[in-house]
Design a protein around this motif. Sequence first.
Motif, PDB file in Angstrom:
ATOM      1  N   MET A 186     -94.365   3.464  49.960  1.00  0.00           N
ATOM      2  CA  MET A 186     -93.497   3.947  48.890  1.00  0.00           C
ATOM      3  C   MET A 186     -93.080   2.791  47.971  1.00  0.00           C
ATOM      4  SD  MET A 186     -92.535   7.320  49.075  1.00  0.00           S
ATOM      5  CE  MET A 186     -93.389   8.536  50.099  1.00  0.00           C
ATOM      6  N   LEU A 187     -93.021   3.085  46.669  1.00  0.00           N
ATOM      7  CA  LEU A 187     -92.714   2.046  45.694  1.00  0.00           C
ATOM      8  C   LEU A 187     -91.313   1.478  45.898  1.00  0.00           C
ATOM      9  CD1 LEU A 187     -93.584   0.461  43.245  1.00  0.00           C
ATOM     10  CD2 LEU A 187     -92.721   2.293  41.800  1.00  0.00           C
ATOM     11  N   TYR A 188     -90.354   2.330  46.276  1.00  0.00           N
ATOM     12  CA  TYR A 188     -88.972   1.834  46.379  1.00  0.00           C
ATOM     13  C   TYR A 188     -88.862   0.711  47.403  1.00  0.00           C
ATOM     14  CZ  TYR A 188     -87.833   4.179  50.818  1.00  0.00           C
ATOM     15  OH  TYR A 188     -87.771   4.538  52.130  1.00  0.00           O
ATOM     16  N   GLN A 242     -91.192  -1.624  47.998  1.00  0.00           N
ATOM     17  CA  GLN A 242     -91.640  -2.835  47.304  1.00  0.00           C
ATOM     18  C   GLN A 242     -90.541  -3.384  46.407  1.00  0.00           C
ATOM     19  OE1 GLN A 242     -95.320  -2.538  45.140  1.00  0.00           O
ATOM     20  NE2 GLN A 242     -96.275  -1.281  46.699  1.00  0.00           N
ATOM     21  N   ILE A 243     -89.926  -2.470  45.636  1.00  0.00           N
ATOM     22  CA  ILE A 243     -88.873  -2.899  44.715  1.00  0.00           C
ATOM     23  C   ILE A 243     -87.712  -3.512  45.475  1.00  0.00           C
ATOM     24  CG2 ILE A 243     -87.166  -2.061  43.054  1.00  0.00           C
ATOM     25  CD1 ILE A 243     -89.285   0.005  42.171  1.00  0.00           C
ATOM     26  N   ASP A 244     -87.317  -2.896  46.556  1.00  0.00           N
ATOM     27  CA  ASP A 244     -86.188  -3.433  47.327  1.00  0.00           C
ATOM     28  C   ASP A 244     -86.484  -4.836  47.845  1.00  0.00           C
ATOM     29  OD1 ASP A 244     -84.714  -1.223  46.819  1.00  0.00           O
ATOM     30  OD2 ASP A 244     -84.815  -0.364  48.823  1.00  0.00           O
ATOM     31  N   LEU A 290     -86.039  -7.190  44.941  1.00  0.00           N
ATOM     32  CA  LEU A 290     -84.623  -7.371  44.619  1.00  0.00           C
ATOM     33  C   LEU A 290     -83.957  -8.302  45.625  1.00  0.00           C
ATOM     34  CD1 LEU A 290     -83.454  -3.848  43.434  1.00  0.00           C
ATOM     35  CD2 LEU A 290     -84.277  -5.781  42.103  1.00  0.00           C
ATOM     36  N   ALA A 291     -84.354  -8.192  46.865  1.00  0.00           N
ATOM     37  CA  ALA A 291     -83.777  -9.071  47.884  1.00  0.00           C
ATOM     38  C   ALA A 291     -84.145 -10.531  47.596  1.00  0.00           C
ATOM     39  CB  ALA A 291     -84.282  -8.665  49.273  1.00  0.00           C
ATOM     40  N   ARG A 321     -84.760 -11.789  44.623  1.00  0.00           N
ATOM     41  CA  ARG A 321     -83.989 -12.217  43.463  1.00  0.00           C
ATOM     42  C   ARG A 321     -82.560 -12.563  43.873  1.00  0.00           C
ATOM     43  NH1 ARG A 321     -81.467  -8.871  38.485  1.00  0.00           N
ATOM     44  NH2 ARG A 321     -80.517 -10.697  37.514  1.00  0.00           N
ATOM     45  N   GLU A 322     -81.986 -11.747  44.742  1.00  0.00           N
ATOM     46  CA  GLU A 322     -80.625 -12.001  45.193  1.00  0.00           C
ATOM     47  C   GLU A 322     -80.552 -13.312  45.978  1.00  0.00           C
ATOM     48  OE1 GLU A 322     -78.433  -8.561  46.552  1.00  0.00           O
ATOM     49  OE2 GLU A 322     -77.548  -9.750  48.174  1.00  0.00           O
ATOM     50  N   TRP A 380     -82.330 -15.864  45.521  1.00  0.00           N
ATOM     51  CA  TRP A 380     -82.411 -16.952  44.529  1.00  0.00           C
ATOM     52  C   TRP A 380     -81.056 -17.167  43.857  1.00  0.00           C
ATOM     53  CZ3 TRP A 380     -85.630 -20.722  42.750  1.00  0.00           C
ATOM     54  CH2 TRP A 380     -85.412 -21.227  41.472  1.00  0.00           C
TER      55      TRP A 380
END
Lengths: 197, 197, 197, 197, 197, 197, 197, 197
Positions: free
Chosen positions: C1-3, C5-7, C10-11, C13-14, C16
């Motif tokens: 599921m794409l969500y 991958q996105i999560d 985002l993790a 990025r956070e 960083w």
Amino acid sequence: MLYQQIDMELAEREAWALRRQKGIPNNRRLFVLACMDERLPVEEALGIRLGDAHVYRNAGGLVTDDVIRSAMLTTNFFGTKEIIVVNHTECGMMTATGEFLTNALREKGIDPDSVAIDPALPELKLPPGVFPKWIRMFSDVDEICLKQVELLRNCPLIPADVQIHGYVWEVESMRLRRPGVRLAEKVNTAKAMGAKG
Amino acid sequence: MLYQQIDMELAEREAWALRRQKGIPNNRRLFVLACMDERLPVEEALGIRLGDAHVYRNAGGLVTDDVIRSAMLTTNFFGTKEIIVVNHTECGMMTATGEFLTNALREKGIDPDSVAIDPALPELKLPPGVFPKWIRMFSDVDEICLKQVELLRNCPLIPADVQIHGYVWEVESMRLRRPGVRLAEKVNTAKAMGAKG
Amino acid sequence: MLYQQIDMELAEREAWALRRQKGIPNNRRLFVLACMDERLPVEEALGIRLGDAHVYRNAGGLVTDDVIRSAMLTTNFFGTKEIIVVNHTECGMMTATGEFLTNALREKGIDPDSVAIDPALPELKLPPGVFPKWIRMFSDVDEICLKQVELLRNCPLIPADVQIHGYVWEVESMRLRRPGVRLAEKVNTAKAMGAKG
Amino acid sequence: MLYQQIDMELAEREAWALRRQKGIPNNRRLFVLACMDERLPVEEALGIRLGDAHVYRNAGGLVTDDVIRSAMLTTNFFGTKEIIVVNHTECGMMTATGEFLTNALREKGIDPDSVAIDPALPELKLPPGVFPKWIRMFSDVDEICLKQVELLRNCPLIPADVQIHGYVWEVESMRLRRPGVRLAEKVNTAKAMGAKG
Amino acid sequence: MLYQQIDMELAEREAWALRRQKGIPNNRRLFVLACMDERLPVEEALGIRLGDAHVYRNAGGLVTDDVIRSAMLTTNFFGTKEIIVVNHTECGMMTATGEFLTNALREKGIDPDSVAIDPALPELKLPPGVFPKWIRMFSDVDEICLKQVELLRNCPLIPADVQIHGYVWEVESMRLRRPGVRLAEKVNTAKAMGAKG
Amino acid sequence: MLYQQIDMELAEREAWALRRQKGIPNNRRLFVLACMDERLPVEEALGIRLGDAHVYRNAGGLVTDDVIRSAMLTTNFFGTKEIIVVNHTECGMMTATGEFLTNALREKGIDPDSVAIDPALPELKLPPGVFPKWIRMFSDVDEICLKQVELLRNCPLIPADVQIHGYVWEVESMRLRRPGVRLAEKVNTAKAMGAKG
Amino acid sequence: MLYQQIDMELAEREAWALRRQKGIPNNRRLFVLACMDERLPVEEALGIRLGDAHVYRNAGGLVTDDVIRSAMLTTNFFGTKEIIVVNHTECGMMTATGEFLTNALREKGIDPDSVAIDPALPELKLPPGVFPKWIRMFSDVDEICLKQVELLRNCPLIPADVQIHGYVWEVESMRLRRPGVRLAEKVNTAKAMGAKG
Amino acid sequence: MLYQQIDMELAEREAWALRRQKGIPNNRRLFVLACMDERLPVEEALGIRLGDAHVYRNAGGLVTDDVIRSAMLTTNFFGTKEIIVVNHTECGMMTATGEFLTNALREKGIDPDSVAIDPALPELKLPPGVFPKWIRMFSDVDEICLKQVELLRNCPLIPADVQIHGYVWEVESMRLRRPGVRLAEKVNTAKAMGAKG
């Protein structure tokens, strides 16, 4: 640790800059004898790169005492194991005879028999009348290429196990050929192609 | 019409392939004398390209009779108007003396006084004992560069109006310098930098 | 599921953006002390990238109380395990003596003994006459590099297991060297090259 | 002639390598004060390149005596005319108080009141109890940025005509902002956007 | 044989062009609901490509009857298994209230209670006074995002096993975030960073 | 001065992030109505880029009350002056009739006459039996495209001076066409090509 | 050794230049019959490269005696094992009838019944009245493609085991199709798509 | 407005796809007659691109009745004003005589005098014994090139004002030449170069 990576790179740089005193040969253990012509891209023609070879170039790509000196040094003292000769078509050395050029110099007021042929080594002198031969004009690029290979193979100043081969660069096709193997002569007529029937 | 475009391109190709017989000089009317060292990218060092120069290279980038022959040809007969000499740091020609190398050859069974230095021109002979000098080892790259320029400038076989200059290629920085101008000696200490106060 | 991958992205990025509060060290656990000179590309010189190191730079790349403060913070609290010092040739810090510069300031109307050297921390004061020494001019880049490494290695505010090394950036060759290892001094003459014979 | 082109390039190289002794300023006559954080790409953030600026970096991008020393040198003696300060969000200097860190050091066995804060300049001493303040932790990045600009503008060791400005680098967006201008606070709600009606 | 390669490529092309009648779902079996804002690059934001998703976009990225219609079709009849909602900061839907805009239309001479809201489906009518609510202005992007996910999860026209998640696109950083997770609020002060001590 | 360049860039960034509250329209003052199909790359098809347009997409690219709402907002309040409709060949909306799909839902246990078509706006209700029409299946892509343009041109909620045009995207050629202008029908036979004689 | 690498490359070059006399077939053993139209990129359409195929092209991509001659030569004597025919939409051969063009020639003063159709082979003559048929205009590209394949498959001058297939290049989509498989006819209406219900 | 840009692009696409029925000639108004050999990259050799020319190719690049047909069509009806012929070295047409090949076919069981040379046009027949000549083998590529130009220039079915020229592609150098101008024959010996003296 980063300092270890850096130290390795510095060691490589030092090995590059101090190659001769560290006794490191060139990458391909190669000496090239080629003509100085502006249409001959030596590295591209042979498929070699910076660091790969000692590249000797003179008018004609011909064996001279300077070639012997340079080849003697690299094969006896710098680790070189292979020699490749590259002559080329439409060489300036085929545009006139040595006599013709000697006369042209005489007309400019130069006396070929008295001029110093090597200002750095006065001991090197030509007997009278040899000047035209010294210019080393030639008449057939395929023959001259085979001849240079032969001269080098027989030279006692070059170790006997050095591999020596010669090629001709075609300025008209910007490609290499083996001496005497002229594709352009086998493609224009049925006869040259060995037509059947 | 397309045929006109094609004919123009064919004429350019012909001018390239038949340069010598058509009397077309190289693009920069330039002769380069450089060392054969594998770390010296001649074209890149000088900022020149295929077609730009006659490039002579030998062991050391030194004036020899072969250099005089080649330079004589290009300046008198092929339209060349400028000569640039390129020597380089950490040259193999500074790794030993001529005597040392001559002895090393003797130990290999070669008699320097009897060996033919030019198999293609037997008339070219060295007087006894000159062999070590003939190898042309040197001891200072900046001095040797200036010396080569001087030798060429004074050579009667090269027309007087040819411009002649010399440079040193630093293998340690992969950059060019004027002979004698060593930046690396002016940057390490306050004294070398001419500090004030 | 794409969500999913996105999560994950985002993790990352956070992680960083919140590195310090999450206690994540820099990528190489590295602190660099380098000169502020415009000719010193710190990342390129060391082969590092964004995220890899805490990079301290000042006039000279010299150990000061600010360096100690910064190094103390990163080695004790932010996970850093290695320190690299980079000084460079032709540094402005070798262009004059501290006394010369102090006098120049005096001529501009500044009284070095009364001026606040740290406007943000008035408690930090220099005894009279120490101003010239505080400017920290030096006279030999190789020596100063070794000295900085020694100062840091002996500093009690930096944990004893931190690895500390120093290098000199050559602005004349745009390359790094180990302090005291000057290739440029080993390549110009036969003597420097240790010629045989 | 080619030698003229080469000589011009050599002069440029010399001007680069001998900038300081020839009195050549950096390209933009710029001094940057920035934090040492690994997430702050100083050159990219400011749109500058190698050769453009003297780049000072320390923990926090804060004015210290070392900053004053470095800025004094570049603005009075190296031709610099502009200063830009770059602080950044999520700075490690906001992760604790100075007291907290001082206690942490004490627990490691270090006595903050007796340790040498500057091993290279023993004359530089802190009065007892000032150590926590000397660490220079802060609590608001926008305020601290404005403060550094003010400190530099009022410093007598920096010429009055030097232009001084400050910016905040957002590690969460990897973009620059003016101190106090937080776009992220104006975009999430109708109220923040000043909705009509 | 080449014809076999070509036939395979033609079959792929046919499968692309006749996807719907052949019952082939989109590559990721994905439906996206996003705002129509020009600053929202939907594919780039989600890391998807041509062929990957059915992308629904309207003013606000809000659940409407048209969204339900489109999502009902793709999840029940075209094989879609996942829904992702993308709202964004600084949305035009937060610039005013529905009442404010309704009044503005009235001032232009439009009667909101009598105008046809769906010219293609006259049967679709709003009760008097609902027009301002129908415009769907909102006041908090994080809340609205969570709300859309909830509305879709509870909708009987969408199969219960469809995975549904929502994200907020930050136009100020051009990056995605989870609703309510605003990094920019955790990085500006020591307090926000949870400083120790 | 560098700070002036930086300030200009920051102003641009602010204008991007605060476009709506500053009243800045999208770059082309454009609203696009397109189908949500995964084979329709809206930006590439129209030759537009990020920032250029408000892009509305739903199942079919059809005028609904949500389209009217979104178009009303952008044309009346956000400065938009042009609308382009993009439908496409092989649209899922041509794979069945509304009745067929309604029955399929009924078989899944859904009662089309009682289900909420808009969970966010319960006031929006369909009269009994209108559900199949509400799904908006269609039978000819060229006709439907012309119809959408007509519906928008006649809508009182869209200002009369807005320019409105429609195109069909061919998934079989991945190119755009004007509705009704099918090149593929004019190229296969002599008759279609209007052969002479 | 380098000479071995060079010899291998020279052998490859020779094999290229002397392919026919050495009996080397083209890389894919392929003969292509295609139209001469300027919109048909034969190599790109088939996914082939220089060296891969004998490419025959004439007006229409039609079987003529010249095609038979060329195909006979390559399949019987040059090693070819596959034939692919490529016709294309909007072919000039569908713009008129043979009679119409014959009349147009007559109006220019040309007598079709007496003109030599093959100036190089006067023995090749058309019976009176066959000229219009000889022009080979056609009326349906899909039919003509299938017909050419059939003609070639039945030709006794082409070995029976040669694989023969045909395709149509669509100039309107710049893609290939199988003859008779027109995607563009299956995508515009619900009926063509075989809608349910 | 965007729709105007799109309409212009659609008009261009339509002009491309409907070139023949709109009477638009190819870009260079050019017809090329070239050999079908796999080593002849026609477009690259001539410096032309997609859309530029009608490219006729057969075995040999020889004038046949099919060439006359195709050239007649393009010069009389499709706007072509120039013809270029390209033959090439090492052509398969020089590998045997027509008689030899005819016998080879006979040995395969084919009767050259009774076989249909054009299955699509039975009216086209060869008199007995002409089959070997019909194969059109040739013996000199330069002569054959000049001959094809002459045949086309004298053909009454091609308008007299069409410009016609021929070139030879050298497969050994992958370059073009004028027929009879063989650079490769002028570069190998002093004699061929017209050496002086």
